[in-house]
Write a protein that holds these residues in place. Structure first.
Motif, PDB file in Angstrom:
ATOM      1  N   ARG A 159     -21.318  15.572 -13.744  1.00 52.74           N
ATOM      2  CA  ARG A 159     -20.482  16.361 -12.836  1.00 52.74           C
ATOM      3  C   ARG A 159     -21.286  16.925 -11.655  1.00 52.74           C
ATOM      4  O   ARG A 159     -20.906  16.749 -10.509  1.00 52.74           O
ATOM      5  CB  ARG A 159     -19.838  17.511 -13.605  1.00 52.74           C
ATOM      6  CG  ARG A 159     -18.539  17.976 -13.058  1.00 52.74           C
ATOM      7  CD  ARG A 159     -17.994  19.084 -13.934  1.00 52.74           C
ATOM      8  NE  ARG A 159     -17.130  18.585 -14.997  1.00 52.74           N
ATOM      9  CZ  ARG A 159     -15.836  18.315 -14.819  1.00 52.74           C
ATOM     10  NH1 ARG A 159     -15.279  18.461 -13.646  1.00 52.74           N
ATOM     11  NH2 ARG A 159     -15.112  17.897 -15.811  1.00 52.74           N
TER      12      ARG A 159
ATOM     13  N   ASP B 258     -18.894  14.001 -19.258  1.00 49.84           N
ATOM     14  CA  ASP B 258     -17.899  14.170 -18.198  1.00 49.84           C
ATOM     15  C   ASP B 258     -17.811  12.965 -17.271  1.00 49.84           C
ATOM     16  O   ASP B 258     -17.550  13.122 -16.068  1.00 49.84           O
ATOM     17  CB  ASP B 258     -18.199  15.437 -17.363  1.00 49.84           C
ATOM     18  CG  ASP B 258     -18.408  16.662 -18.241  1.00 49.84           C
ATOM     19  OD1 ASP B 258     -17.637  16.821 -19.190  1.00 49.84           O
ATOM     20  OD2 ASP B 258     -19.339  17.445 -17.972  1.00 49.84           O
TER      21      ASP B 258
ATOM     22  N   ASP C  29     -14.483  11.912 -19.378  1.00 51.29           N
ATOM     23  CA  ASP C  29     -13.999  13.268 -19.122  1.00 51.29           C
ATOM     24  C   ASP C  29     -12.531  13.460 -19.511  1.00 51.29           C
ATOM     25  O   ASP C  29     -11.717  12.546 -19.414  1.00 51.29           O
ATOM     26  CB  ASP C  29     -14.176  13.616 -17.644  1.00 51.29           C
ATOM     27  CG  ASP C  29     -13.946  15.087 -17.399  1.00 51.29           C
ATOM     28  OD1 ASP C  29     -14.696  15.898 -17.964  1.00 51.29           O
ATOM     29  OD2 ASP C  29     -12.991  15.437 -16.665  1.00 51.29           O
TER      30      ASP C  29
ATOM     31  N   GLU D 120     -13.160  12.486 -24.493  1.00 52.83           N
ATOM     32  CA  GLU D 120     -13.127  13.925 -24.780  1.00 52.83           C
ATOM     33  C   GLU D 120     -11.755  14.524 -24.490  1.00 52.83           C
ATOM     34  O   GLU D 120     -11.046  14.057 -23.613  1.00 52.83           O
ATOM     35  CB  GLU D 120     -14.048  14.732 -23.852  1.00 52.83           C
ATOM     36  CG  GLU D 120     -15.387  14.258 -23.549  1.00 52.83           C
ATOM     37  CD  GLU D 120     -16.141  15.313 -22.738  1.00 52.83           C
ATOM     38  OE1 GLU D 120     -16.860  16.084 -23.375  1.00 52.83           O
ATOM     39  OE2 GLU D 120     -16.011  15.374 -21.500  1.00 52.83           O
TER      40      GLU D 120
END
Ligand code: C2E
Ligand code: MG
Ligand code: MG
Ligand code: MG
Length: 266
Positions: free
Chosen positions: A128, A155, A177, A211
């Motif tokens: 990120r 992510d 992500d 996730e």
């Protein structure tokens, strides 16, 4: 209770008033638990209960290194992580990788004390906040790897890293992500992007973890698409207790799994 945020933060750091909660990561082959992600928590009802407050504040205050060290220590030290056949996923701030002298250090000693192997530890590096000094980051990650640790890119799909940059870092895991997982069954674009990750990961022999699964429909779709592992509130909340995976999700996984292992010659 200390009122001044700075004093409150320093007090937390000095007294190591932080702990980890653990969220299960579940295999889409058979519904078994691969391991747990350690998520750091500050004292309850403090300004710094959330890691989203704790870590950025530490970075600004110039004490990120100390906080990271304590967080790692706490994640491994707890009574939670005792099984040698479980993986422990630990988040590392991207900023830490800018320090060419950073080394896992005491992590190895802690593991040895407990009879655990570095191969059971996965360091998660977020994509990120774009990893600025790529060469430094790669050097630090290669150093980890040489000691037997594993690497995950966290992510993925949310930041600005290209697939080329991810491939360059040669991770063992890519964590897709939550923004791509959220309602994936309703958005073709998300499906196409995740499909690209599946193709890419299969070619490079990288394991994919999705996730933030909250819905049954998301779990079903991701299982069908051939994602390897999932993590999310649906399967287990971050907790101090070992998670029991609800049998209905195990059943769903077994029913919808996409078997790509042809080596058995069935
Ligand atoms: P992350 O590494 O991407 O961790 C996942 C975050 O999403 C966690 O929030 C987790 O509680 C949350 N989550 C898990 N499943 C779901 C779901 O189904 N739905 C939703 N809405 N959320 C879900 P948490 O614990 O607040 O952590 C936030 C971030 O703080 C982490 O994101 C990580 O970047 C950072 N963090 C946590 N612990 C540490 C640490 O020890 N070191 C460093 N550097 N960063 C940490
Ligand atoms: Mg993470
Ligand atoms: Mg993540
Ligand atoms: Mg995330």
């Amino acid at each position: 209770m200390i009122a001044d945020p700075k004093e409150q933060f320093l007090d937390i750091l000095q007294r190591k008033l932080i702990h980890s909660v653990y969220q299960p990561i579940v295999s889409l082959k058979d519904g078994s638990v691969l391991g747990y992600e350690a998520l750091t928590r500050g004292p309850e009802n403090s300004l710094f209960q959330s890691p989203m407050k704790l870590f950025p504040y530490a970075e600004k205050a110039g004490v990120l290194y100390s906080l990271e060290k304590i967080a790692r220590e706490m994640a491994i030290k707890g009574a939670f992580f005792t099984q040698t056949n479980e993986m422990l996923f630990i988040n590392i701030s991207a900023a830490i990788l800018q320090d060419p002298y950073f080394a896992p250090g005491n992590t190895l000693d802690l593991l040895q004390e407990r009879g655990l192997q570095p191969g059971n530890i996965v360091f998660e590096i977020t994509e990120r906040s774009s990893i600025e000094d790529f060469t430094t980051a790669k050097r630090v990650l290669d150093h980890y790897r040489a000691q037997g640790y594993r690497i995950a890119i966290d992510d993925a799909g949310a930041g600005y890293s290209s697939l080329q940059a991810i491939a360059e870092l040669n991770p063992d895991f890519i964590k897709i992500d939550r923004s791509l997982v959220n309602n994936i069954h309703l958005h073709k674009n998300k499906e196409y992007i995740v499909e690209t990750f599946v193709t890419f990961a299969d070619k490079l022999n990288i394991s994919l973890i999705a996730e933030g699964i909250e819905l049954k429909e998301e779990l079903q779709q991701l299982t069908r698409m051939g994602i390897h592992y999932v993590q999310g509130y649906l399967l287990g909340m971050p907790s101090l207790e070992k998670a029991e995976i609800d049998p209905q999700w195990v059943e769903l996984i077994v029913q919808h799994r996409r078997i790509r292992d042809t080596s058995a010659g069935a």
